[in-house]
Design a protein around this motif. Structure first.
Motif, PDB file in Angstrom:
ATOM      1  N   ILE A 196      17.308  35.602  64.634  1.00 39.43           N
ATOM      2  CA  ILE A 196      18.355  34.612  64.432  1.00 39.43           C
ATOM      3  C   ILE A 196      19.664  35.337  64.180  1.00 39.43           C
ATOM      4  O   ILE A 196      19.742  36.219  63.318  1.00 39.43           O
ATOM      5  CB  ILE A 196      18.022  33.678  63.252  1.00 39.43           C
ATOM      6  N   SER A 197      20.697  34.981  64.936  1.00 36.35           N
ATOM      7  CA  SER A 197      22.028  35.566  64.764  1.00 36.35           C
ATOM      8  C   SER A 197      22.839  34.690  63.811  1.00 36.35           C
ATOM      9  O   SER A 197      22.946  33.483  64.021  1.00 36.35           O
ATOM     10  CB  SER A 197      22.744  35.666  66.114  1.00 36.35           C
ATOM     11  N   VAL A 198      23.406  35.313  62.790  1.00 39.31           N
ATOM     12  CA  VAL A 198      24.269  34.617  61.841  1.00 39.31           C
ATOM     13  C   VAL A 198      25.692  35.119  62.054  1.00 39.31           C
ATOM     14  O   VAL A 198      25.952  36.319  61.985  1.00 39.31           O
ATOM     15  CB  VAL A 198      23.833  34.856  60.384  1.00 39.31           C
ATOM     16  N   ILE A 199      26.619  34.207  62.329  1.00 44.96           N
ATOM     17  CA  ILE A 199      27.975  34.561  62.724  1.00 44.96           C
ATOM     18  C   ILE A 199      28.966  34.222  61.620  1.00 44.96           C
ATOM     19  O   ILE A 199      29.020  33.075  61.144  1.00 44.96           O
ATOM     20  CB  ILE A 199      28.348  33.829  64.032  1.00 44.96           C
ATOM     21  N   LEU A 200      29.765  35.221  61.218  1.00 44.40           N
ATOM     22  CA  LEU A 200      30.788  35.035  60.177  1.00 44.40           C
ATOM     23  C   LEU A 200      32.160  35.437  60.727  1.00 44.40           C
ATOM     24  O   LEU A 200      32.463  36.628  60.834  1.00 44.40           O
ATOM     25  CB  LEU A 200      30.503  35.910  58.955  1.00 44.40           C
TER      26      LEU A 200
ATOM     27  N   THR B 203      22.426  38.470  70.021  1.00 40.16           N
ATOM     28  CA  THR B 203      21.194  38.707  70.794  1.00 40.16           C
ATOM     29  C   THR B 203      20.019  37.883  70.274  1.00 40.16           C
ATOM     30  O   THR B 203      18.899  38.034  70.763  1.00 40.16           O
ATOM     31  CB  THR B 203      20.815  40.199  70.753  1.00 40.16           C
ATOM     32  N   GLY B 204      20.253  37.033  69.289  1.00 40.50           N
ATOM     33  CA  GLY B 204      19.168  36.232  68.730  1.00 40.50           C
ATOM     34  C   GLY B 204      18.818  35.037  69.592  1.00 40.50           C
ATOM     35  O   GLY B 204      19.620  34.581  70.411  1.00 40.50           O
ATOM     36  N   GLU B 205      17.612  34.534  69.406  1.00 41.57           N
ATOM     37  CA  GLU B 205      17.190  33.323  70.111  1.00 41.57           C
ATOM     38  C   GLU B 205      17.860  32.077  69.542  1.00 41.57           C
ATOM     39  O   GLU B 205      17.932  31.042  70.200  1.00 41.57           O
ATOM     40  CB  GLU B 205      15.665  33.160  70.024  1.00 41.57           C
ATOM     41  N   TYR B 206      18.359  32.202  68.304  1.00 44.60           N
ATOM     42  CA  TYR B 206      19.019  31.089  67.634  1.00 44.60           C
ATOM     43  C   TYR B 206      20.305  31.592  66.994  1.00 44.60           C
ATOM     44  O   TYR B 206      20.443  32.790  66.701  1.00 44.60           O
ATOM     45  CB  TYR B 206      18.102  30.465  66.573  1.00 44.60           C
ATOM     46  N   ILE B 207      21.238  30.673  66.770  1.00 43.48           N
ATOM     47  CA  ILE B 207      22.534  31.033  66.190  1.00 43.48           C
ATOM     48  C   ILE B 207      22.846  30.105  65.021  1.00 43.48           C
ATOM     49  O   ILE B 207      22.669  28.889  65.113  1.00 43.48           O
ATOM     50  CB  ILE B 207      23.660  30.941  67.243  1.00 43.48           C
ATOM     51  N   ILE B 208      23.307  30.714  63.932  1.00 45.05           N
ATOM     52  CA  ILE B 208      23.790  29.979  62.760  1.00 45.05           C
ATOM     53  C   ILE B 208      25.205  30.467  62.452  1.00 45.05           C
ATOM     54  O   ILE B 208      25.470  31.669  62.484  1.00 45.05           O
ATOM     55  CB  ILE B 208      22.874  30.210  61.535  1.00 45.05           C
TER      56      ILE B 208
END
Length: 339
Positions: free
Chosen positions: A4-8, A81-86
């Motif tokens: 899971i990709s966490v974007i800040l 590159t994650g399957e999901y994004i937060i």
């Protein structure tokens, strides 16, 4: 365990980003990449991010000239590159089960988007929780909830988990030309490719109400910028041949938009200027809607799908003197604080 990709997206948040990153590094879901985009900060934000990079290799820190939150988020999406994004704002923080609960809701319900509740945290430590539910939205109910529901579907990108393939395959991005309400635009465009939305019955995202931030200053919400957002939403619906179907819902969003902007004006601007500024807001709103006051009244009372409290609120705002509007806002804020 899927990544899971966490974007800040980060700009001048040296006072807050440490607490945010600490909460992310403590997540019970471990397979994360945490992408920090420093948007040309002039304080110590970048240095703090690099310090955390030395602590945990799940972090990715990138730097760009100051171009705004939308470009920062878009660049991070491209890097992910994650399957999901937060998405997380760096002046907020999260519960240790924030990521895990969203991921499990998405997987267990086989949904395309999952949402948890959020808690607004004020400088005086007052907390106001959003309403939560454990439910699954499908088909037209998704758009009903988006435009007129009491869920958290509309407000924030940051209390949700998105599927990366839906975002990237459909080239969904944060529009640069929209400078007020970017979250609403991104969410609607994403929902146009969703079959179902699930919810988590917990307030796991802590949404700090920083008085100095742009979203807490009324001048940022001038009506012209709001019109740009509304027109963008309308164009998205038209592009997918859905505007005629959901025009009524869109209209209700217009009426409630005036309520929310007036509330910001009441809360964060000088009280002595409220009457004149609110009158301009009201006049601009009526001009944009391009209807007589009688037609607006009929919409609100007879045709809209607002609940009774929302109908009363809209009615008072459009047809009563500002003293009654002030009373309405004061009552509304007190009800929020009492929970």
């Amino acid at each position: 365990m899927e990544k899971i990709s966490v974007i800040l997206p980060s700009y001048n948040v040296e006072k807050y980003i440490g607490k945010c990153l600490e909460s992310l590094l403590k997540q019970s879901y471990n397979n994360l990449e945490i992408i920090i985009v420093n948007d040309g900060s002039t304080d110590g934000t970048l240095e703090i991010a690099k310090e955390f990079l030395n602590i945990d290799k799940r972090l990715i820190v990138t730097n760009q000239d100051n171009q705004g939150v939308s470009i920062a988020r878009n660049n991070a999406i491209n890097l992910s590159t994650g399957e999901y994004i937060i998405f997380v704002d760096p002046d907020d923080y999260v519960h240790e089960d924030f990521v895990k609960s969203l991921y499990e809701s998405l997987i267990q319900n086989k949904s395309d988007l999952a949402i948890c509740g959020h808690t607004k945290v004020y400088d005086d430590l007052t907390e106001v929780k959003s309403k939560t539910s454990r439910s699954l939205f499908t088909d037209d109910v998704i758009f009903e909830e988006y435009f007129i529901g009491e869920s958290t579907l509309t407000v924030l990108m940051c209390d949700k988990i998105f599927k990366s393939n839906i975002i990237k395959e459909n080239n969904i991005h944060c529009p640069i030309e929209v400078t007020s309400g970017q979250d609403q635009v991104f969410i609607l465009e994403y929902l146009l490719y969703c079959n179902s939305v699930s919810t988590v019955d917990n307030n796991y995202y802590y949404y700090y109400q920083r008085i100095g931030s742009k979203s807490k200053r009324y001048e940022y919400y001038i009506f012209e910028r709001t019109i740009i957002k509304l027109e963008y939403l309308k164009d998205l619906l038209k592009k997918h041949k859905l505007y005629d179907k959901f025009e009524g819902y869109f209209k209700i969003r217009l009426y409630m938009n005036l309520f929310s902007q007036g509330l910001l004006l009441y809360r964060y601007d000088s009280k002595e200027n409220f009457k004149s500024k609110f009158r301009k807001l009201l006049d601009d709103s009526v001009k944009y809607i391009n209807k007589s006051r009688l037609s607006i009244l009929l919409d609100i009372v007879l045709f809209s799908k607002l609940n009774i409290k929302e109908k009363v609120s809209c009615f008072v705002i459009y047809f009563f003197p500002s003293v009654f509007v002030k009373f309405l806002y004061k009552t509304y804020l007190n009800m929020q604080l009492k929970g």
